[in-house]
Write an enzyme that holds these catalytic residues in place. Structure first.
Site, PDB file in Angstrom:
ATOM      1  N   ASP A 199     -12.243 -10.370  -1.323  1.00 40.30           N
ATOM      2  CA  ASP A 199     -13.356 -10.474  -0.757  1.00 40.30           C
ATOM      3  C   ASP A 199     -14.476  -9.605  -1.366  1.00 40.30           C
ATOM      4  OD1 ASP A 199     -12.383  -8.118   0.680  1.00 40.30           O
ATOM      5  OD2 ASP A 199     -12.216  -9.225   2.388  1.00 40.30           O
ATOM      6  N   ASN A 237       1.985  -4.711  -3.289  1.00 38.32           N
ATOM      7  CA  ASN A 237       0.560  -4.952  -3.139  1.00 38.32           C
ATOM      8  C   ASN A 237      -0.397  -3.635  -2.914  1.00 38.32           C
ATOM      9  OD1 ASN A 237      -1.213  -7.203  -2.584  1.00 38.32           O
ATOM     10  ND2 ASN A 237      -1.197  -6.969  -0.124  1.00 38.32           N
ATOM     11  N   GLU A 258       0.773  -1.196  -0.091  1.00 38.00           N
ATOM     12  CA  GLU A 258       0.024   0.004   0.192  1.00 38.00           C
ATOM     13  C   GLU A 258       0.728   1.260  -0.074  1.00 38.00           C
ATOM     14  OE1 GLU A 258      -2.478  -0.587   3.413  1.00 38.00           O
ATOM     15  OE2 GLU A 258      -3.611  -1.944   2.329  1.00 38.00           O
ATOM     16  N   HIS A 300     -10.374  -5.961  -2.675  1.00 35.44           N
ATOM     17  CA  HIS A 300     -11.470  -5.651  -1.679  1.00 35.44           C
ATOM     18  C   HIS A 300     -12.651  -5.251  -2.435  1.00 35.44           C
ATOM     19  CE1 HIS A 300      -9.156  -7.391   1.839  1.00 35.44           C
ATOM     20  NE2 HIS A 300      -7.928  -6.521   1.335  1.00 35.44           N
TER      21      HIS A 300
HETATM   22  C1  XIL Z   1      -6.174  -7.153   7.967  1.00 40.27           C
HETATM   23  C2  XIL Z   1      -6.244  -8.282   8.858  1.00 40.27           C
HETATM   24  O1  XIL Z   1      -7.257  -9.063   8.103  1.00 40.27           O
HETATM   25  C3  XIL Z   1      -7.004  -7.980  10.304  1.00 40.27           C
HETATM   26  O2  XIL Z   1      -6.939  -9.029  11.080  1.00 40.27           O
HETATM   27  C4  XIL Z   1      -6.065  -6.832  10.857  1.00 40.27           C
HETATM   28  O3  XIL Z   1      -6.429  -6.537  12.191  1.00 40.27           O
HETATM   29  C5  XIL Z   1      -5.691  -5.664  10.080  1.00 40.27           C
HETATM   30  O4  XIL Z   1      -5.109  -6.159   8.792  1.00 40.27           O
HETATM   31  N1  XIL Z   1      -4.683  -4.757   3.550  1.00 40.27           N
HETATM   32  C6  XIL Z   1      -4.069  -5.492   3.941  1.00 40.27           C
HETATM   33  C7  XIL Z   1      -4.076  -6.688   5.011  1.00 40.27           C
HETATM   34  O5  XIL Z   1      -2.906  -5.799   3.206  1.00 40.27           O
HETATM   35  O6  XIL Z   1      -2.761  -7.038   5.812  1.00 40.27           O
HETATM   36  C8  XIL Z   1      -5.232  -6.290   5.866  1.00 40.27           C
HETATM   37  O7  XIL Z   1      -5.203  -7.372   6.859  1.00 40.27           O
HETATM   38  C9  XIL Z   1      -6.356  -5.938   5.074  1.00 40.27           C
HETATM   39  C10 XIL Z   1      -6.144  -4.917   4.380  1.00 40.27           C
END
Ligand code: XIL
Length: 332
Positions: free
Chosen positions: A238, A172, A128, A207
């Site tokens: 998801d 990513n 990110e 996402h």
């Molecule tokens: C999220 C996890 O799913 C949670 O359990 C945690 O509290 C926060 O991180 N982008 C990412 C992931 O790259 O690492 C994140 O995962 C979700 C968003």
């Protein structure tokens, strides 16, 4: 019932994010996946809580399971603005110098990648890094960037290649299909490649929700990244039942939304399968609806149902659609 990973075997591995708890509680769903990502345990916060303490205990158990069950393992993640302890950037109550933060970054990357060398075939090296809002430049704020400068990303990839030359290295990112942000991701990736930085692929977090992105937007993003000579993986798929700003609360998911979600999952997998030449992996961000991170994001404790298996770990209509999609003839 058909097996998801088997259904897509000719195209790409299908993975899931897991925790130590879910390896037990969701055990019977694991057969559907042939790749794993540790949802949290490979993040700096867990693995490198203080400067001279590495803790591989939890991640190692996930690795052991992956090795025993012959599943692939993606490493997630090395350099990120979240879930990273503050000690990386501090020294004696002051800000640490650029040189010190760089050497800590190298130590972290080489130790962690060295430790998981035999197990993790791919790593999200930088997570990110891109600015969300238009007109505010290319890179988002991050303590790494503040300490090192814009070239923190190039350094991270160079350290990663040196630590494990065989590993596939990803940048990513989320909102990776939105045209403006997609443009910024591509601009950064192009610049890195032009400088000879060892970037191998773009991780599209994936996402998504019921309303977007469209199949065309996903296809365009893959095309843009692939045109740079990069491979693509969907790393955290998801499909939320809610648009991002929608804070509606349901105790049970409305059936029409679950049906719509099934259609959306099908569209997404159809596109990914069509582009399987470029798509080298697809990972769901969790196993079943009872433990999705989206039941805490972006609204705390608001229940969501974004995955392929329901709260009781039974297959949802989405799973059936995704399995059916794999059986269709593939246009050449
Ligand atoms: C999220 C996890 O799913 C949670 O359990 C945690 O509290 C926060 O991180 N982008 C990412 C992931 O790259 O690492 C994140 O995962 C979700 C968003």
């Amino acid at each position: 019932m058909d097996n998801l990973a088997q259904a897509y075997q000719a195209y790409f591995p299908v993975g899931a994010a897991v925790t130590l708890a879910s390896l037990r509680s969701h055990r019977r769903l694991l057969r559907h996946f042939n790749s794993l990502t540790a949802e949290n345990y490979m993040k700096p916060m867990y693995m490198h809580p203080s400067e001279d303490e590495y803790n591989f205990r939890y991640a190692d158990k996930i690795v052991d399971y992956a090795m025993q069950s012959k599943k692939r393992l993606r490493g997630h993640t090395l350099v990120w603005h979240n879930q990273t302890p503050g000690w990386f950037f501090a020294q004696g109550g002051e800000k640490a110098s650029r040189a010190l933060v760089l050497s800590r970054m190298e130590d972290h990357i080489s130790t962690v990648m060295g430790h998981f060398c035999a197990a993790a075939y791919a790593w999200d090296v930088v997570n990110e890094p891109i600015e969300d809002d238009d007109g505010k430049g290319l890179l988002r704020e991050s303590p790494w960037r503040a300490a090192i400068g814009d070239d923190y990303i190039a350094h991270a990839f160079r350290f990663a290649r040196k630590a494990d030359p065989a590993c596939v290295l990803f940048l990513n990112e989320y909102n990776e299909t939105a045209p403006a942000k997609r443009g910024r991701i591509a601009e950064l990736a192009r610049a890195l490649r032009a400088d000879g930085v060892p970037l191998d692929g773009i991780g599209m977090q994936g996402h998504y929700n019921l309303y977007g992105p469209s199949a065309d937007e996903i296809a365009e993003a893959i095309e843009v990244y692939a045109a740079l000579g990069l491979q693509v993986q969907v790393t955290e798929l998801d499909i939320s039942l809610f648009a991002f700003e929608d804070h509606t609360v349901y105790t049970q998911p409305p059936q029409e939304l679950i049906e719509l979600q099934a259609k959306r999952y099908r569209q997404v997998f159809e596109v990914l399968r069509r582009y399987h030449r470029y798509v080298s992996g697809v990972t769901l961000w969790g196993l079943a609806d009872d433990t999705s991170w989206l039941s805490n994001f972006p609204v705390k404790k608001r229940k969501n149902w974004p995955l392929l298996f329901d709260d009781a770990h039974n297959p949802k209509p989405a799973l059936e659609e995704v399995l059916q999609a794999a059986r269709q003839p593939l246009a050449r």
